[in-house]
Design a protein around this motif. Sequence first.
Motif, PDB file in Angstrom:
ATOM      1  N   ASP A 176       0.871  -1.180  -0.061  1.00 51.65           N
ATOM      2  CA  ASP A 176       0.054   0.082  -0.040  1.00 51.65           C
ATOM      3  C   ASP A 176       1.053   1.329  -0.084  1.00 51.65           C
ATOM      4  OD1 ASP A 176      -2.244   1.570   0.014  1.00 51.65           O
ATOM      5  OD2 ASP A 176      -3.254   0.601   1.564  1.00 51.65           O
ATOM      6  N   ARG A 177       0.359   2.459  -0.093  1.00 55.75           N
ATOM      7  CA  ARG A 177       0.787   3.681  -0.267  1.00 55.75           C
ATOM      8  C   ARG A 177       1.893   4.171   1.050  1.00 55.75           C
ATOM      9  NH1 ARG A 177      -0.941   7.427  -4.200  1.00 55.75           N
ATOM     10  NH2 ARG A 177      -0.297   9.123  -2.807  1.00 55.75           N
ATOM     11  N   ASP A 178       1.063   3.796   2.179  1.00 55.25           N
ATOM     12  CA  ASP A 178       1.887   4.158   3.359  1.00 55.25           C
ATOM     13  C   ASP A 178       3.284   2.977   3.418  1.00 55.25           C
ATOM     14  OD1 ASP A 178       0.581   6.218   4.206  1.00 55.25           O
ATOM     15  OD2 ASP A 178      -0.931   4.857   5.523  1.00 55.25           O
ATOM     16  N   GLN A 179       3.043   1.876   2.755  1.00 57.00           N
ATOM     17  CA  GLN A 179       4.342   1.050   2.903  1.00 57.00           C
ATOM     18  C   GLN A 179       5.382   1.329   2.127  1.00 57.00           C
ATOM     19  OE1 GLN A 179       1.314  -1.658   2.708  1.00 57.00           O
ATOM     20  NE2 GLN A 179       1.014  -1.962   4.920  1.00 57.00           N
ATOM     21  N   TRP A 180       5.157   1.745   0.776  1.00 59.60           N
ATOM     22  CA  TRP A 180       6.155   2.149   0.070  1.00 59.60           C
ATOM     23  C   TRP A 180       6.627   3.530   0.209  1.00 59.60           C
ATOM     24  CZ3 TRP A 180       4.986   6.140  -3.328  1.00 59.60           C
ATOM     25  CH2 TRP A 180       3.786   6.269  -3.759  1.00 59.60           C
ATOM     26  N   ASP A 237      -0.598  13.616  -8.505  1.00 59.15           N
ATOM     27  CA  ASP A 237       0.056  12.237  -8.023  1.00 59.15           C
ATOM     28  C   ASP A 237       0.746  11.478  -8.904  1.00 59.15           C
ATOM     29  OD1 ASP A 237       0.419  10.488  -6.018  1.00 59.15           O
ATOM     30  OD2 ASP A 237      -1.828  10.136  -5.424  1.00 59.15           O
ATOM     31  N   ILE A 238       0.973  10.470  -8.425  1.00 61.49           N
ATOM     32  CA  ILE A 238       1.594   9.358  -9.400  1.00 61.49           C
ATOM     33  C   ILE A 238       0.704   9.148 -10.587  1.00 61.49           C
ATOM     34  CG2 ILE A 238       0.886   7.329  -8.048  1.00 61.49           C
ATOM     35  CD1 ILE A 238       3.897   6.260  -8.651  1.00 61.49           C
ATOM     36  N   GLN A 239       1.074   8.637 -11.538  1.00 58.13           N
ATOM     37  CA  GLN A 239      -0.038   8.491 -12.829  1.00 58.13           C
ATOM     38  C   GLN A 239      -0.935   7.259 -12.783  1.00 58.13           C
ATOM     39  OE1 GLN A 239       3.469   9.004 -12.925  1.00 58.13           O
ATOM     40  NE2 GLN A 239       4.066   9.877 -14.820  1.00 58.13           N
ATOM     41  N   ALA A 240      -0.350   6.101 -12.605  1.00 56.70           N
ATOM     42  CA  ALA A 240      -1.079   4.779 -12.880  1.00 56.70           C
ATOM     43  C   ALA A 240      -1.943   4.575 -11.702  1.00 56.70           C
ATOM     44  CB  ALA A 240      -0.065   3.637 -13.442  1.00 56.70           C
ATOM     45  N   ASN A 241      -2.884   3.569 -11.834  1.00 52.75           N
ATOM     46  CA  ASN A 241      -3.723   3.066 -10.820  1.00 52.75           C
ATOM     47  C   ASN A 241      -2.757   1.901  -9.895  1.00 52.75           C
ATOM     48  OD1 ASN A 241      -6.102   3.616 -13.156  1.00 52.75           O
ATOM     49  ND2 ASN A 241      -6.574   4.365 -11.006  1.00 52.75           N
ATOM     50  N   PHE A 242      -2.109   1.129 -10.477  1.00 55.74           N
ATOM     51  CA  PHE A 242      -1.355   0.188  -9.662  1.00 55.74           C
ATOM     52  C   PHE A 242      -0.071  -0.073 -10.872  1.00 55.74           C
ATOM     53  CE2 PHE A 242      -5.597  -0.819  -8.574  1.00 55.74           C
ATOM     54  CZ  PHE A 242      -5.778  -1.016  -7.196  1.00 55.74           C
ATOM     55  N   TYR A 243       1.186  -0.556  -9.714  1.00 60.09           N
ATOM     56  CA  TYR A 243       2.291  -0.922 -10.620  1.00 60.09           C
ATOM     57  C   TYR A 243       2.606  -2.455 -10.190  1.00 60.09           C
ATOM     58  CZ  TYR A 243       2.673   4.208 -11.365  1.00 60.09           C
ATOM     59  OH  TYR A 243       2.327   5.350 -11.859  1.00 60.09           O
ATOM     60  N   VAL A 244       3.394  -2.893 -11.183  1.00 58.73           N
ATOM     61  CA  VAL A 244       3.780  -4.372 -10.905  1.00 58.73           C
ATOM     62  C   VAL A 244       5.256  -4.673 -11.026  1.00 58.73           C
ATOM     63  CG1 VAL A 244       3.429  -6.557 -11.984  1.00 58.73           C
ATOM     64  CG2 VAL A 244       1.910  -5.067 -12.478  1.00 58.73           C
ATOM     65  N   GLY A 245       5.630  -4.751  -9.860  1.00 59.12           N
ATOM     66  CA  GLY A 245       7.130  -5.061  -9.626  1.00 59.12           C
ATOM     67  C   GLY A 245       7.928  -6.288 -10.230  1.00 59.12           C
ATOM     68  N   ASP A 246       8.845  -6.471 -10.381  1.00 62.06           N
ATOM     69  CA  ASP A 246       9.811  -7.522 -10.903  1.00 62.06           C
ATOM     70  C   ASP A 246       9.831  -8.439  -9.634  1.00 62.06           C
ATOM     71  OD1 ASP A 246      10.804  -8.398 -13.321  1.00 62.06           O
ATOM     72  OD2 ASP A 246      12.564  -8.639 -12.185  1.00 62.06           O
ATOM     73  N   ASP A 247       9.390  -8.106  -8.394  1.00 65.40           N
ATOM     74  CA  ASP A 247       9.441  -8.921  -7.348  1.00 65.40           C
ATOM     75  C   ASP A 247       8.149  -9.732  -7.277  1.00 65.40           C
ATOM     76  OD1 ASP A 247       7.833  -6.953  -6.826  1.00 65.40           O
ATOM     77  OD2 ASP A 247       8.793  -6.494  -4.605  1.00 65.40           O
ATOM     78  N   GLY A 248       7.118  -9.454  -8.156  1.00 65.80           N
ATOM     79  CA  GLY A 248       5.958  -9.989  -8.236  1.00 65.80           C
ATOM     80  C   GLY A 248       5.002  -9.615  -7.312  1.00 65.80           C
ATOM     81  N   ASN A 249       5.027  -8.469  -6.675  1.00 65.97           N
ATOM     82  CA  ASN A 249       4.310  -7.590  -5.891  1.00 65.97           C
ATOM     83  C   ASN A 249       3.600  -6.629  -6.629  1.00 65.97           C
ATOM     84  OD1 ASN A 249       5.029  -9.389  -3.717  1.00 65.97           O
ATOM     85  ND2 ASN A 249       6.589  -8.081  -3.208  1.00 65.97           N
ATOM     86  N   ILE A 250       2.352  -6.145  -6.250  1.00 59.14           N
ATOM     87  CA  ILE A 250       1.525  -5.153  -6.862  1.00 59.14           C
ATOM     88  C   ILE A 250       1.775  -3.798  -5.766  1.00 59.14           C
ATOM     89  CG2 ILE A 250      -0.696  -4.139  -7.615  1.00 59.14           C
ATOM     90  CD1 ILE A 250       0.386  -6.410  -9.245  1.00 59.14           C
ATOM     91  N   TYR A 251       2.008  -2.738  -6.310  1.00 55.82           N
ATOM     92  CA  TYR A 251       2.230  -1.599  -5.463  1.00 55.82           C
ATOM     93  C   TYR A 251       1.094  -0.723  -5.871  1.00 55.82           C
ATOM     94  CZ  TYR A 251       6.801  -3.372  -4.358  1.00 55.82           C
ATOM     95  OH  TYR A 251       7.835  -4.062  -4.001  1.00 55.82           O
ATOM     96  N   VAL A 252       0.542  -0.151  -4.974  1.00 57.67           N
ATOM     97  CA  VAL A 252      -0.804   0.960  -5.128  1.00 57.67           C
ATOM     98  C   VAL A 252      -0.347   2.203  -5.579  1.00 57.67           C
ATOM     99  CG1 VAL A 252      -2.797   1.594  -3.932  1.00 57.67           C
ATOM    100  CG2 VAL A 252      -1.963  -0.421  -3.329  1.00 57.67           C
ATOM    101  N   GLY A 253      -1.010   2.644  -6.680  1.00 57.88           N
ATOM    102  CA  GLY A 253      -0.749   4.200  -7.268  1.00 57.88           C
ATOM    103  C   GLY A 253      -1.977   5.044  -6.756  1.00 57.88           C
ATOM    104  N   ARG A 254      -2.976   5.220  -7.625  1.00 58.20           N
ATOM    105  CA  ARG A 254      -4.018   5.853  -7.528  1.00 58.20           C
ATOM    106  C   ARG A 254      -5.144   5.085  -6.898  1.00 58.20           C
ATOM    107  NH1 ARG A 254      -4.796  11.079 -11.707  1.00 58.20           N
ATOM    108  NH2 ARG A 254      -2.586  11.721 -11.362  1.00 58.20           N
ATOM    109  N   GLY A 255      -4.942   3.471  -7.033  1.00 54.13           N
ATOM    110  CA  GLY A 255      -6.111   2.892  -6.552  1.00 54.13           C
ATOM    111  C   GLY A 255      -7.157   2.661  -7.334  1.00 54.13           C
TER     112      GLY A 255
END
Length: 358
Positions: A176-180, A237-255
């Motif tokens: 989530d946003r607070d975590q990153w 804010d950041i552009q996209a709704n979600f981001y996919v990392g090479d670590d296989g996790n999903i990072y929340v952008g605008r949600g």
Amino acid sequence: MEEDRASVRSAINPNPLTSAANSALWSLQGHSSGHPVNSSPAALPQNIFTNPAIQPSSVINLSNSSDVVIGPMTQYQGPVTIYQYMDATVEARSMQAGGGINQNRTTENTSILQKLSTSSKLLILLIVVVVIVAGVIIYIEIEQNNRKPDPGPILFGNSYEHGTFPNLGNGHLVIDRDQWGASELAKNLKIPLKHPIPYVLITHIGVQSKPCENVYRCSIKMRTIQDSAIAEKNLPDIQANFYVGDDGNIYVGRGWDYANTYANDTLAVTFMGDYGRYEPNEKQLEAAQYLLAHAVTNKYIDLAYKLVAQNQTKVTKSPGANVYRHIKTWYHFYPCGMDDHPRCGVELGLPDVWDGKM
């Protein structure tokens, strides 16, 4: 008369030395008798005081006596020396009695001082404890006032209950946003997303961006992307709704609830790297598919949503040839803008080029 007295002395002490000593002792008379001591200096015999060779045959202790006469009342004229002997036992007892009283008083005073000292220590300790407790309470209140609201729990399970954002399954976590560490400079977004969303747009970072391989590096990349959007592109804010990392996790952008910068009525999912140069790994591709499955289950996107790549909506290399090659095989891929197919979003009234900035 003098002859009679001499004979008496001889009878008592035949030894002439002892007789002379006794004569000297018998001649001592208490001053309370009122008789002066008279004797001729020339006739003064040798005694125990003038002759060290003569020692008394006995010692007489007198106490609380007056008008004492020892032996015949022979009067001497001349100096008389009287020696007084104190009983050592009486003196020792007196000293012990006095010392015992002093010792008891000293012990009593020491006990009082000890009690006063203990009370003072307890009082100081109590004050210190009160000050520390008060400081801790104030610190806790300040921390509670400064603490951000709890963003809510992230559920780590395979359930897809509505209103939750769980672990997507198979080890694909949601960061989530607070975590990153999302920036506090981000402004409130104003354009909402209406559910269910009809289009899913796939993009990538590009510009020779190296894929991130763990949560630490992906979080840094997310902060860099957000800082660039706010400071350089003047976006809220950041552009996209979600981001996919090479670590296989999903990072929340605008949600789920706010529009991205590419087009309204779309859910933008961005791969974090330059996938014209790099190949996405299997867990990254799987994480994106798990995200879309979660969205369908919770009715964030339409059951018959259309999956498109950014290069179908405008002239761009995004999402990179390597990602584009994979998503074309996915079930919901929609070939709008290709060959004889209509352009993407025409049925929704979207512009010819999806290049909005919001």
